[in-house]
Design an enzyme around this catalytic site. Structure first.
Site, mmCIF file in Angstrom:
data_model
loop_
_atom_site.group_PDB
_atom_site.id
_atom_site.type_symbol
_atom_site.label_atom_id
_atom_site.label_comp_id
_atom_site.label_asym_id
_atom_site.label_seq_id
_atom_site.Cartn_x
_atom_site.Cartn_y
_atom_site.Cartn_z
ATOM 1 N N ASP A 273 0.891 -1.206 -0.025
ATOM 2 C CA ASP A 273 0.185 0.010 -0.068
ATOM 3 C C ASP A 273 0.701 1.272 0.038
ATOM 4 O O ASP A 273 1.679 1.326 0.728
ATOM 5 C CB ASP A 273 -1.008 -0.148 1.141
ATOM 6 C CG ASP A 273 -1.724 1.413 1.382
ATOM 7 O OD1 ASP A 273 -2.597 1.505 0.382
ATOM 8 O OD2 ASP A 273 -1.592 1.838 2.415
ATOM 9 N N GLU A 310 1.672 0.119 -4.860
ATOM 10 C CA GLU A 310 0.865 1.040 -5.147
ATOM 11 C C GLU A 310 1.622 2.430 -5.005
ATOM 12 O O GLU A 310 2.159 2.713 -3.854
ATOM 13 C CB GLU A 310 -0.449 1.214 -4.308
ATOM 14 C CG GLU A 310 -1.330 2.505 -4.520
ATOM 15 C CD GLU A 310 -2.094 2.941 -3.612
ATOM 16 O OE1 GLU A 310 -3.042 3.878 -3.753
ATOM 17 O OE2 GLU A 310 -1.766 2.522 -2.195
#
Length: 635
Positions: A273, A310
């Site tokens: 993330d 990401e």
């Protein structure tokens, strides 16, 4: 599990017989004692072994035992207690994030132990939130739907974070025990059952992990050691300490966590993330070490295991090989692709969408990967990004929807409620016929209409109110006049549950069948399955509002046209000369369109564009066997 640091794993490890070994990094404590809560209550002092680690073995203890660490240090008036806290490397928190940790056993019986994984090029991903995906809100509830997902054409599922969070409702990004598994989802064994079920169905499992921050409630790591640093600030406050004093042990904590998922739980890929929020200026960055460790595990286990980032930086170094100065991750999400497509489909120009909306943007995303490669971004008010032209297509994950882009809207509304049915079909074709790894958000394949708003269940009223205010601030750059749903209200969470029964009829059934057909074509036509940017030409016909893409391989050629105009248009397409067969047209009557006006066989003249009539917001795919000659340009 692969040993990269020592023979003693972090946390509580069950040994042979009724013994449990404890290992905790607590440099801020001079003495650490394991306080066993049950059964029966007792205390086991740990011995300092250097580097801030404390270790010890508790006899007569096994799986199911609950415990906390009693942290002590010496002050001016003698020994003082820091507190009784859960284990930072807790595998289980049965009483919530403030309760005791629980020793987890290792006796799971895998039914499919020889699963070796899939090539990343074969991934077609369904992103899933475990708590809302099925009515049960559990891993077993997801497992019951695995066959349905496989039959829809998916080859992988991606789970949003599952680390323990406060309460029972959360996106997962407020997790505070990275080694643990949320109890209300089914705990560690529930996750293993789901992974095993997926592998039995021939599907890979991606797990979203959060190494850039921990949640605000139940986060006791700073009482153990310098896990965080005030040298940098992130949207969540202090940054994780990846490059300061004692950062070697912080890195070990998170890398060992990654190895736990791929070794103990047999996860096939980790989605990392928001790596742009990992502040690390060391010569050998944490992400590079993480990718190397996971690569070593894959080699030792003889499995295909990947790291997918990401990142909002448009920095190709993330996925560039370490030998070429990169970090060596396997793939990354490409927000530019999403933003370009979304702006074209919806006409939205607020917030970060102000940087997009031209056909040329989508063409750039198809051709190179990033749209912003150093040019000025009006939203950021500075130049943004770097070139990704040399990065292979297989290193980008693309989508028309994902949890961020749906959930970070004011009402969490999906594309199915924002755009027409024709545009939904066009969006599916753009994503699934691209040379990149496609990702769909749960239920997107049949046009799910349930929103996916942000939701939490904090037990601290002040924190819950702070979240409410924070959500309002997030939408300040968008001209949305309504109030966002209350994230703390259980009713907000309940609206997020998808309804797969919609796929049984109407437009939803047509859309599901259309996705299946596109996935079949993507797999069957070699030039589409090949995922090569080199064996591809992309051209935007601006007047006709049409994106034209020619792809080829040794076996066949494909030519796709994506029309973003609101009226029927005749596109003068530069199709290579020869005879082509129409394989797909989203305006065909079988897809509830007005009927395709493109002939079954298209004969393209030599040296002249081919006029093709395209319905509003439609996609057309032509294909033919490879005939050789000058068209055969291979990378």
């Amino acid at each position: 599990m692969i040993k990269l640091f020592s023979d003693v794993r972090l946390g509580a490890e069950v040994m042979d017989g009724e013994r449990v070994r404890f290992n905790v990094w607590a440099p801020l404590a001079e003495a650490v004692t394991v306080e066993v809560v049950s059964p029966p209550a007792r205390q086991v002092p740990l011995a300092p072994v250097g580097g801030g680690y404390h270790q010890g073995v508790a006899e007569g203890l096994g799986p199911g035992a609950k415990y906390v660490y009693r942290l002590q240090k010496k002050g001016p008036e003698g020994e003082t207690e820091i507190g009784r806290r859960p284990d930072p490397a807790s595998r289980r928190q049965p009483e919530g994030v403030h309760g005791p940790s629980q020793v987890e056993g290792t006796g799971f019986r895998w039914r499919h132990p020889h699963w070796a994984g899939l090539p990343l090029s074969r991934y077609i991903i369904s992103e899933i939130h475990v708590g809302s995906f099925a009515p049960e809100g559990t891993f077993d509830g997801v497992a019951a739907e695995v066959d349905r997902l496989r039959d829809a054409g998916f080859t992988a599922i991606e789970l949003m974070p599952v680390a323990p969070f406060p309460g029972s409702r959360n996106w997962g990004y407020d997790g505070v025990y990275p080694f643990g598994v949320q109890e209300s989802y089914g705990g560690p064994e529930g996750l293993k059952r789901l992974v095993d079920a997926c592998h039995g169905a021939g599907m890979a499992v991606i797990l979203d992990v959060v190494y850039n921050h921990l949640g605000p409630e139940g986060n006791y790591l700073r009482e153990y050691g310098p896990y965080f640093t005030d040298a940098y600030r992130t949207p969540w406050g202090e940054a994780v300490n990846f490059d300061g004093a004692h950062s070697d042990s912080v890195r070990r904590f998170f890398i060992e966590n990654a190895l736990q998922w791929v070794c103990d739980f047999r996860i096939d890929a980790l989605r990392l993330d928001a790596v742009h929020a990992i502040c690390d200026f060391s010569a050998r960055p944490f992400l590079q070490d993480l990718a190397a460790a996971v690569g070593l595990a894959a080699e030792a286990l003889n499995r295909r295991i990947y790291c997918i980032a990401e990142s909002a930086r448009n920095d190709a170094r993330i996925v560039r090989p370490r030998s070429l100065g990169g970090l060596g991750l396997d793939a990354q999400w490409n927000d530019d692709f999403h933003h370009s497509l979304h702006a074209l489909l919806t006409g939205e120009t607020d917030g970060y969408y102000r940087d997009y909306g031209r056909l040329e943007d989508l063409a750039a995303a198809w051709r190179d990967g990033y749209v912003y490669t150093g040019q000025y971004s009006a939203f950021r008010q500075r130049p943004h990004g770097g070139s990704s032209r040399d990065i292979p297509a297989r290193r980008f994950v693309v989508s028309a929807q994902n949890h961020d882009q749906v959930g970070n809207r004011l009402r969490g509304d999906r594309l199915s409620t924002l755009i027409s049915f024709d545009r939904q079909k066009l969006a599916a074709a753009v994503v699934l016929l691209s040379p990149f790894i496609p990702l769909l958000f749960m239920g997107e394949e049949y046009g799910e209409t349930a929103p996916f708003p942000y939701f939490v269940s904090h037990t601290d009223p002040k924190l819950a109110e702070a979240v409410r205010k924070g959500r309002r601030r997030e939408f300040s750059s968008f001209r949305w006049e309504q109030e966002p749903p209350d994230p703390q209200d259980a009713a907000t969470f309940l609206t997020a549950r998808p309804d797969p029964s919609l796929a049984a009829g109407g437009d939803h059934r047509i859309l599901l069948d259309l996705h299946r057909e596109l996935i079949r074509l993507r797999t069957e036509i070699h030039s589409l399955a090949r995922m090569s940017k080199q064996a591809m030409q992309v051209q935007g016909l601006l007047d006709a509002k049409t994106l034209c893409v020619h792809r080829w391989s040794l076996r066949d050629e494909a030519y796709a046209l994506f029309h973003f105009g609101s009226r029927t248009s005749t596109a003068a397409a530069p199709i290579p000369a020869g005879r082509w067969r129409r394989r797909f047209d989203s305006s065909d009557s079988k897809w509830r369109g007005p009927g395709s006006r493109v002939p079954d066989a298209v004969v393209a003249p030599d040296g002249e564009p081919t006029p093709l009539p395209l319905a509003p917001f439609s996609a057309v795919l032509l294909a033919r066997p490879q005939t050789g000659g000058e068209r055969l340009r291979m990378d």
